[in-house]
Design a protein around this motif. Structure first.
Motif, PDB file in Angstrom:
ATOM      1  N   VAL A  52      57.596  22.218 -32.311  1.00 58.46           N
ATOM      2  CA  VAL A  52      56.840  23.283 -31.626  1.00 58.46           C
ATOM      3  C   VAL A  52      56.440  22.818 -30.230  1.00 58.46           C
ATOM      4  O   VAL A  52      56.610  23.535 -29.243  1.00 58.46           O
ATOM      5  N   ASN A  53      55.917  21.583 -30.147  1.00 62.84           N
ATOM      6  CA  ASN A  53      55.519  21.054 -28.838  1.00 62.84           C
ATOM      7  C   ASN A  53      56.685  21.068 -27.862  1.00 62.84           C
ATOM      8  O   ASN A  53      56.542  21.494 -26.708  1.00 62.84           O
ATOM      9  N   LEU A  54      57.826  20.603 -28.348  1.00 60.19           N
ATOM     10  CA  LEU A  54      58.989  20.503 -27.467  1.00 60.19           C
ATOM     11  C   LEU A  54      59.467  21.890 -27.046  1.00 60.19           C
ATOM     12  O   LEU A  54      59.827  22.114 -25.893  1.00 60.19           O
ATOM     13  N   ASN A 105      57.632  24.585 -26.903  1.00 59.02           N
ATOM     14  CA  ASN A 105      56.639  25.145 -25.981  1.00 59.02           C
ATOM     15  C   ASN A 105      56.886  24.630 -24.560  1.00 59.02           C
ATOM     16  O   ASN A 105      56.862  25.390 -23.592  1.00 59.02           O
ATOM     17  N   ASN A 106      57.111  23.316 -24.464  1.00 54.57           N
ATOM     18  CA  ASN A 106      57.398  22.730 -23.149  1.00 54.57           C
ATOM     19  C   ASN A 106      58.639  23.352 -22.538  1.00 54.57           C
ATOM     20  O   ASN A 106      58.675  23.665 -21.348  1.00 54.57           O
ATOM     21  N   ALA A 107      59.660  23.536 -23.391  1.00 57.50           N
ATOM     22  CA  ALA A 107      60.910  24.105 -22.897  1.00 57.50           C
ATOM     23  C   ALA A 107      60.672  25.500 -22.348  1.00 57.50           C
ATOM     24  O   ALA A 107      61.153  25.848 -21.264  1.00 57.50           O
ATOM     25  N   THR A 133      51.708  18.499 -15.661  1.00 63.19           N
ATOM     26  CA  THR A 133      51.930  19.026 -14.311  1.00 63.19           C
ATOM     27  C   THR A 133      51.529  20.494 -14.293  1.00 63.19           C
ATOM     28  O   THR A 133      51.722  21.190 -13.320  1.00 63.19           O
ATOM     29  N   LYS A 134      51.030  20.911 -15.434  1.00 60.54           N
ATOM     30  CA  LYS A 134      50.718  22.336 -15.547  1.00 60.54           C
ATOM     31  C   LYS A 134      49.322  22.623 -15.013  1.00 60.54           C
ATOM     32  O   LYS A 134      48.466  21.726 -14.977  1.00 60.54           O
ATOM     33  N   GLU A 135      49.116  23.874 -14.615  1.00 63.75           N
ATOM     34  CA  GLU A 135      47.825  24.207 -14.007  1.00 63.75           C
ATOM     35  C   GLU A 135      46.695  24.064 -15.025  1.00 63.75           C
ATOM     36  O   GLU A 135      46.917  24.101 -16.236  1.00 63.75           O
ATOM     37  N   LEU A 151      48.811  16.693 -23.840  1.00 63.33           N
ATOM     38  CA  LEU A 151      48.818  15.938 -25.105  1.00 63.33           C
ATOM     39  C   LEU A 151      50.069  16.199 -25.934  1.00 63.33           C
ATOM     40  O   LEU A 151      50.430  15.404 -26.786  1.00 63.33           O
ATOM     41  N   GLY A 152      50.748  17.299 -25.632  1.00 64.14           N
ATOM     42  CA  GLY A 152      51.907  17.707 -26.441  1.00 64.14           C
ATOM     43  C   GLY A 152      52.902  16.570 -26.679  1.00 64.14           C
ATOM     44  O   GLY A 152      53.226  16.234 -27.815  1.00 64.14           O
ATOM     45  N   LEU A 153      53.381  15.973 -25.617  1.00 62.72           N
ATOM     46  CA  LEU A 153      54.414  14.954 -25.767  1.00 62.72           C
ATOM     47  C   LEU A 153      53.863  13.644 -26.319  1.00 62.72           C
ATOM     48  O   LEU A 153      54.537  12.963 -27.083  1.00 62.72           O
TER      49      LEU A 153
HETATM   50 MG   LIG Z   1      53.359  20.699 -23.931  1.00 53.41          MG
END
Ligand SMILES: [Mg+2]
Ligand SMILES: Nc1ncnc2c1ncn2[C@@H]1O[C@H](COP(=O)(O)OP(=O)(O)OP(=O)(O)O)[C@@H](O)[C@H]1O
Lengths: 126, 760
Positions: free
Chosen positions: B633-635, B637-639, B691-693, B700-702
């Protein structure tokens, strides 16, 4: 469905006890509160409750012990309140159920979850 | 000896006829075809009997003849009284300077001259004939006097005769002849000795010349080869008759320019005018290096000396030492030096902690810089990448088409691929059937493709260009092999260093996580209660308030933020070491599928298509599926965050076996987003890096995903091709062209199969 269901909250946290009252009383439930295990056990001795919410993490007497005693006295639905930090992977859930708990919820809990549990429990009275 | 015989005969005859004696004997010799030096006694006997005696008889019979040839004659009676005296005799006697007026005076003179006694000796019958030489001291005249008796038939002595001959001239001539003869004789002797010496010397020098190891060629002034020694024949491979009489140009394989064949002219075009000037002055020049050519055209390096022999024929001697061995040794030393130099350079680079790509470039430079290898100044070095692909990491002068065609080569493909597959050098002098890579306007060429192997593992390939038709060179291969060996150990060390760094980084990461985990565990517990209260009240109040109410939005906000806090706390707890987790044997495809159903709705909303590529028949694996789901899910979401305008997420599962025969399940999650720049690649797994606003990402995701995979004894890695290492020539071009759309990012999760080593 029982309308004037009696609900007991055993938690050493004032906020949690207040929350249950604030949430459930407007909905017609009678909400009682105990601030530790011993007090809770006393209250269970004296009167009947449809559902008991029991915090697992309390001073004086720990949740599982309280659960055991209550369950020996009354066949009430007991919902164990865990802190997600003490059981993040819900490993104690099955243990709690073995001890006779109806189900478990995790702090910080979602009020909708509380309402769901109460509804379901009242549909299947003990 | 013939001459003695001749001389004695001539002198005897000369007594009778001094003027003709020699002529008569010589005529006889001529008739027999003999000469005075070699005439034998039997020949001489023939000459005397058949030639000399008949002629002499004439002389003796004819007294007049004797008279005319100047002989003196005095006749005596049996008493010794002078009967007659011819004018010549008178002349001879007068020479004594005496007066011959009367016989007494004559007798006196004869007595003084010692002639009376010889007349007496014949008259007294003491002697038949008596001969005497008389020297007249005053006039230096030499006389030969012969006394002979005159007998009648009864052998009674009637008288005597004196023959007087002037032999001054004869003696003088004889003396002269004698001296000349002696001189000639001695000269002859000397000549003979000299001749002998010359023969010996010639044999000797021939022997020396022929036993000489060095080449010796004698040419005449026209440059025509007159003599060569055995060494020359052996060296050049000619038979003697093939080279003698030829112009020296065949040895140098230079055709003389001048029509007139002149050695010096020829040599001056060969050696330069200065050398020839030196040769003209000193008559020799020493030790300069030049090449001879053998009959079959081999080049033989020689050390040549030239000298001009004195004497009117002016022959020229070319003496030359075969320098091949020395040259070869020199070359070998040079080669060893060069190899050592290159190797030292590489080792120094390694110590100086230069990047591998830099080392490869330097290696290539040094290889192509060495002149004696006669490589084309063109080549590349490939490094093996998983699974079995050669990737061009360094190149020199290979040009755009090859950069494109050969940027990646599978093992077994073309010469480089074959070198890697077979682990042996591939050599070709042309574009043969192995050279499968072709492109337009490809120039003919050959290759050395040398595998770089370490412990039987091919780490890469060195590819060097050579001219089409070049022959395979042992030295070149030896050199390239040693380079490959050193490169292999350098690459291996680099890999080990990288591995070590990676491990260190991982270790650091684990440490960090552990610290965060401990902290998080403690804090989370304390936060749960207040959070529960906040969230609960907010939700409770919101339930009783209508959407239009002034408090609705603020309360909704409190609720939302509290939910975030709750999620955050749950996330934080993953770090907690005290956490117990539930592991089970699962089919990873089912876990992934379950996860995708969670995010599909969100993906649709964001116009992201999810493509699944599961491998069938994967082994079951022990995992905490909740946690693995959380990672996926984390990956995802990042994608999705990386593709604000939509795109694709590709999720695949695979199995791979590493060199320790451990099976790994590989999960790849790729997107078509903007990719991850190199400078932040190393940071993305750190907790709180984002790097997100503000408010969108916690960073913490990764780090959580990392932690989870770590606990499964697996690895998680990121690839972002658009920002791939900027060292390959291709990547360089791409980088300057800008980001390539669709390259995106790939996260690769490796989970070991069959080992129940989930950390408990
Ligand atoms: Mg993330
Ligand atoms: N697929 C991707 N494409 C581009 N950049 C990515 C991708 N995945 C992660 N990143 C980068 O890595 C950073 C860290 O990611 P991580 O998931 O740890 O935190 P986050 O996504 O920013 O916040 P959170 O996941 O906690 O909401 C991101 O901010 C982003 O810059």
């Amino acid at each position: 469905m029982k309308t004037k269901a009696k609900i007991l909250v055993i938690d050493d946290e004032q906020g949690i006890r207040d929350l249950f009252k604030f949430l459930l009383e407007p909905l017609g439930y009678q909400v009682f509160a105990a601030c530790d295990g011993l007090e809770g056990i006393e209250m269970v001795k004296k009167s009947e409750f449809d559902i008991i919410f029991l915090d697992v993490h309390m001073p004086k007497m720990q949740g599982p012990e309280v659960l055991k005693i209550i369950k020996e006295m009354k066949p009430t639905h007991v919902v164990i309140i865990f802190s997600s930090s003490s059981d993040p992977n819900h490993l104690f859930e099955s243990k709690a159920k073995e001890l006779g708990a109806y189900t478990c919820i995790y702090k910080p809990m979602d009020v909708n979850e509380i309402l769901d549990i109460i509804n379901k429990a009242l549909e299947n009275p003990h | 000896m013939g001459k003695d015989l001749y001389d004695s005969v001539v002198s005897k005859i000369a007594l009778i006829t001094p003027m003709f004696a020699k002529a008569i004997v010589d005529m006889g010799l001529e008739k027999l075809g003999a000469n005075p030096y070699e005439v034998t006694p039997s020949q001489m006997r023939i000459i005397i009997n058949e030639e000399v005696l008949p002629k002499l008889k004439k002389f003796i019979r004819n007294d007049e003849t004797l008279e005319t040839i100047g002989g003196g004659k005095i006749s005596f009676d049996s008493n010794g009284k002078i009967i007659s005296l011819n004018t010549s005799a008178k002349k001879f006697l007068l020479l004594k300077g005496k007066d011959l007026s009367d016989d007494n005076k004559i007798y006196q003179v004869l007595d003084e001259m010692g002639l009376k006694e010889i007349v007496d000796s014949v008259l007294n019958q003491e002697q038949e004939v008596t001969v005497k030489e008389v020297e007249l001291e005053e006039s230096k005249v030499r006389l030969n006097v012969i006394a002979g008796s005159l007998k009648d038939n009864q052998n009674k002595i009637l008288g005597a005769t004196l023959f007087i001959q002037d032999i001054t001239l004869k003696s003088a001539i004889e003396l002269e002849v004698d001296q000349v003869y002696k001189r000639i004789e001695s000269q002859n002797k000397e000549l003979l000795i000299a001749k002998n010496q010359i023969t010996v010397a010639k044999e000797f020098s021939d022997n020396i010349i022929n036993s000489m190891i060095d080449s010796l060629i004698i040419v005449n002034p026209e440059g025509i080869i007159e003599k060569v020694n055995k060494a020359t024949l052996n060296l050049l491979g000619y038979r003697e008759d093939e080279i003698i009489g030829k112009h020296i140009e065949i040895v140098f394989r230079v055709t003389q320019k001048e029509e007139k064949s002149d050695f010096l002219l020829f040599a001056s075009s060969l050696l330069g005018k200065e050398k020839i000037k030196e040769l003209n002055i000193n008559r020799f020049i020493n030790n300069f290096e030049i090449n001879y050519f053998s009959k079959i055209g081999d080049i033989i390096p020689m050390m040549l000396s030239i000298s001009v022999i004195k004497g009117n024929n002016g022959n020229i001697v070319l003496m030359a030492k075969d320098m091949s061995e020395i040259k070869h040794a020199e070359q070998e030393i040079q080669q060893n030096y060069d190899i050592q130099y290159v190797l030292n350079t590489l080792l120094k680079l390694q110590v100086e902690n230069v990047s591998l790509n830099k080392i490869l470039e330097k290696t290539l430079d040094s290889i192509l810089d060495i002149p004696w290898l006669s490589f084309e100044s063109k080549g590349a070095i490939f490094i093996t990448e998983e699974p079995s692909i050669l990737v061009m990491k360094a190149q020199k002068n290979v040009g755009e088409p090859i950069c494109l065609a050969c940027s990646k080569i599978n093992f077994g493909k073309c010469l480089c691929g074959l070198a890697a597959l077979k682990k042996e050098i591939q050599f070709t002098d042309c574009l043969d059937e192995r050279h499968t890579t072709r492109y337009e306007n490809m120039v003919k060429h050959g290759h050395y493709c040398v595998p770089i192997t370490f412990m039987d593992k091919v780490l890469g390939v060195i590819n060097i260009y050579i001219k089409a038709g070049s022959s395979r060179n042992v030295e070149a291969e030896r050199f390239l092999n040693s380079i490959a060996n050193v490169l292999a150990s350098i690459i291996n060390r680099k890999y080990m260093e990288q591995e070590k760094e990676k491990l260190q980084a991982q270790f650091l990461q684990i440490e960090k996580m552990a610290a965060v985990g401990q902290l998080a565990g403690g804090v989370a517990h304390e936060i749960n209660n207040p959070m529960g209260v906040i969230l609960g009240f907010a939700q409770s109040v919101v339930k009783n308030i209508k959407e239009g109410d002034l408090l609705y939005m603020p309360l909704k906000s409190i609720e939302r933020e509290a939910v975030r806090c709750k999620n955050l706390i749950n996330d934080l707890l993953v770090f907690s070491r005290k956490e117990k987790s539930k592991v089970e044997l699962v089919n990873i495809n089912i876990v992934i599928d379950g996860t995708i159903s969670l995010i599909e709705a969100q993906a649709k909303l964001k116009k992201v298509e999810i493509i699944k590529k599961y491998s069938e028949g994967l082994p079951m694996i022990m995992v905490n599926s909740n946690q693995i789901q959380q990672v996926i899910v984390n990956l995802c979401n990042n994608a999705m965050d990386a593709m604000p305008k939509g795109g694709e997420i590709k999720i695949s599962s695979n199995i791979e076996i590493d060199n320790r025969y451990i099976n790994y399940i590989i999960i790849r999650i790729s997107d078509t987003g903007e990719g991850i720049p190199n400078e932040i690649k190393s940071k993305i797994f750190e907790p709180y890096f984002t790097t997100k606003e503000v408010g969108k990402g916690t960073g913490l995701g990764l780090s959580l995903s990392y932690e989870i995979i770590q606990k499964h004894n697996g690895t998680i890695e990121v690839e972002s091709p658009a920002f791939a290492s900027a060292t390959t020539p291709l990547a360089d071009n791409k980088a300057t062209e800008g980001k390539e759309i669709g390259k995106g990012t790939t996260f690769i999760i490796k989970l070991p199969v069959g080992v129940d080593n989930y950390e408990n």
